[in-house]
Design an enzyme around this catalytic site. Sequence first.
Site, PDB file in Angstrom:
ATOM      1  N   TYR A 168       0.859  -1.186   0.000  1.00  0.00           N
ATOM      2  CA  TYR A 168       0.000   0.000   0.000  1.00  0.00           C
ATOM      3  C   TYR A 168       0.895   1.235   0.000  1.00  0.00           C
ATOM      4  O   TYR A 168       1.901   1.271  -0.698  1.00  0.00           O
ATOM      5  CB  TYR A 168      -0.964  -0.073   1.197  1.00  0.00           C
ATOM      6  CG  TYR A 168      -2.117   0.879   1.069  1.00  0.00           C
ATOM      7  CD1 TYR A 168      -2.881   0.946  -0.100  1.00  0.00           C
ATOM      8  CD2 TYR A 168      -2.455   1.722   2.111  1.00  0.00           C
ATOM      9  CE1 TYR A 168      -3.940   1.829  -0.225  1.00  0.00           C
ATOM     10  CE2 TYR A 168      -3.518   2.604   2.005  1.00  0.00           C
ATOM     11  CZ  TYR A 168      -4.249   2.657   0.835  1.00  0.00           C
ATOM     12  OH  TYR A 168      -5.292   3.536   0.724  1.00  0.00           O
ATOM     13  N   LYS A 210     -20.635 -19.620 -10.070  1.00  0.00           N
ATOM     14  CA  LYS A 210     -19.960 -19.500 -11.364  1.00  0.00           C
ATOM     15  C   LYS A 210     -18.541 -18.967 -11.175  1.00  0.00           C
ATOM     16  O   LYS A 210     -17.586 -19.459 -11.791  1.00  0.00           O
ATOM     17  CB  LYS A 210     -20.760 -18.549 -12.247  1.00  0.00           C
ATOM     18  CG  LYS A 210     -20.447 -18.651 -13.727  1.00  0.00           C
ATOM     19  CD  LYS A 210     -21.212 -19.796 -14.339  1.00  0.00           C
ATOM     20  CE  LYS A 210     -21.061 -19.816 -15.852  1.00  0.00           C
ATOM     21  NZ  LYS A 210     -21.921 -20.809 -16.475  1.00  0.00           N
ATOM     22  N   GLU A 241     -24.684 -14.103 -17.953  1.00  0.00           N
ATOM     23  CA  GLU A 241     -25.260 -15.306 -17.351  1.00  0.00           C
ATOM     24  C   GLU A 241     -26.724 -15.096 -16.995  1.00  0.00           C
ATOM     25  O   GLU A 241     -27.101 -14.064 -16.426  1.00  0.00           O
ATOM     26  CB  GLU A 241     -24.478 -15.654 -16.084  1.00  0.00           C
ATOM     27  CG  GLU A 241     -24.809 -16.998 -15.496  1.00  0.00           C
ATOM     28  CD  GLU A 241     -24.219 -18.155 -16.278  1.00  0.00           C
ATOM     29  OE1 GLU A 241     -24.676 -19.293 -16.096  1.00  0.00           O
ATOM     30  OE2 GLU A 241     -23.294 -17.926 -17.082  1.00  0.00           O
ATOM     31  N   ASP A 242     -27.545 -16.089 -17.355  1.00  0.00           N
ATOM     32  CA  ASP A 242     -28.941 -16.141 -16.907  1.00  0.00           C
ATOM     33  C   ASP A 242     -29.707 -14.862 -17.224  1.00  0.00           C
ATOM     34  O   ASP A 242     -30.396 -14.290 -16.366  1.00  0.00           O
ATOM     35  CB  ASP A 242     -29.000 -16.442 -15.407  1.00  0.00           C
ATOM     36  CG  ASP A 242     -28.509 -17.856 -15.087  1.00  0.00           C
ATOM     37  OD1 ASP A 242     -28.414 -18.665 -16.020  1.00  0.00           O
ATOM     38  OD2 ASP A 242     -28.219 -18.133 -13.915  1.00  0.00           O
ATOM     39  N   ASN A 259     -22.066 -26.595 -18.973  1.00  0.00           N
ATOM     40  CA  ASN A 259     -21.173 -25.508 -19.386  1.00  0.00           C
ATOM     41  C   ASN A 259     -19.843 -25.499 -18.645  1.00  0.00           C
ATOM     42  O   ASN A 259     -18.841 -25.007 -19.170  1.00  0.00           O
ATOM     43  CB  ASN A 259     -21.844 -24.151 -19.158  1.00  0.00           C
ATOM     44  CG  ASN A 259     -23.151 -24.009 -19.898  1.00  0.00           C
ATOM     45  OD1 ASN A 259     -23.664 -24.965 -20.464  1.00  0.00           O
ATOM     46  ND2 ASN A 259     -23.704 -22.821 -19.898  1.00  0.00           N
TER      47      ASN A 259
END
Length: 354
Positions: A48, A103, A145-146, A326
Site C-alpha cells: 500500500y 460461477k 449469465e442467466d 457448461n
Amino acid sequence: MSEKAVEAQPGAGVELSREEIFAAHLGGKLSVETRLPLLSKRDLSIAYTPGVAEVSRAIAEEPGLVDSYTWTKRLVVVVSDGTAVLGLGDVGPRASLPVMEGKSALFKTFGGLDSIPLVLDTTDVDEIIETLVRLRPSFGAVNLEDISAPRCFELEARLIEALDCPVMHDDQHGTAVVVLAALLNAAQVVQREIAGLKVVISGVGAAGVAVAKILLAAGVQDLVLVDSRGIIHHGREDLTAVKTDLAGQSNPQGLTGGLAEALRGADVFVGVSSAQVPEAEIALMSDDAIVFALSNPTPEIHPEIAAKHCRVVATGRSDFPNQINNVLAFPGIFKGALDAAALRITEPMKLAAA
C-alpha cells in the site's frame, strides 16, 4: 430449518438435506485473499502506501502496464439481471447471486481465473451496456449469465461491439460448445457421422438458438427446432426474427406439428427447455438414438426412462452419468481468450473448443 432429506429430483441417487445445502452457502461462497504478505511495516509500505503510488504513476504514464501490475487481465465479471436463472426463471438479481457466486468459484477452480459476480438491478439493455462500459477498467472479460431471451441476443451483440475485451453469454455458447463436443463423441459410440444425423432441439431460447447454430456450422444437415408452439417452419406467422432466420436453415423436410412429429425417426434429441417429454415420444426415435436431456435441475426425461429406448443418454447434472454442462467449457474458453489477449471470442474459437 427442517433437516428433512430432499432429492434434487425424484429418482436421483443423491440426497441432500436443506440444512446441509444452506450451511454450505452461509456467508456466501467467495472471499478475496491477498497474494502479498502483510506481516510488517515494510510489507505494508510495499503493498500500500507509499510503494503503491509508484505503480499508479507508472500506469498513468503507460496505461498498458495495468495488465501486468493489477489483476484486471485475469479478472472475469459474471454479469446477470436474474431474469433466466437455471430452471427457476425470473427470480431477480438478489436471488441470482448464489448462482453467480458459484460461477465465479468454478472460474477459479477449473480455469485459474479470478472472477467476481456482478448482478444488476435493471433489465434495460442500454443501462446494462452503459454500466459495463463505465466499469471496463476494472475487468478483463465479461461472462453474461442467466439473462432471458430475446434480450440476451441484442445485449451480447452490442456489448461485443462496445467493449474491447472478450464477451460471451455462457448460456448460449458454453452450452453450444459442450453439446457439440458431446455429439461428436456420441456419434462415435453409435458409429455415425454427425452430418447424417437427424437432430431435434426442444427449446429455442438462448441455449437452443446457439446450439442450433453451432451444430449447423459443424455440418449437421437435418435439424429440426421445436418451441412451445411446435416445430419451427416457414408457414408459422408467430416467429421472431431469430426464429425466422433459423427456419431458413433448418427443417429440410418441411415438418409441421409438435415434438412427437419431430421425434419420429430422429437420431438425436437435445432438450434445452423445461418442458417434460413423455416416454412414448422418445420411443418414436430411431435405433441407437441419442438423448441429451439438459434442463436443470429437472431433465426433460429421466435418464433411466430414456435409456430403455436409446443408446446414449446424458443430462446436465453431475449426479447422473454423462454430464453435459457448461462448466466443462467456459473456464477454458475464457482462459484461452485471455492468454491469447483476444479481443473477442469468435465462432472458430468455439468450434475449436468443442
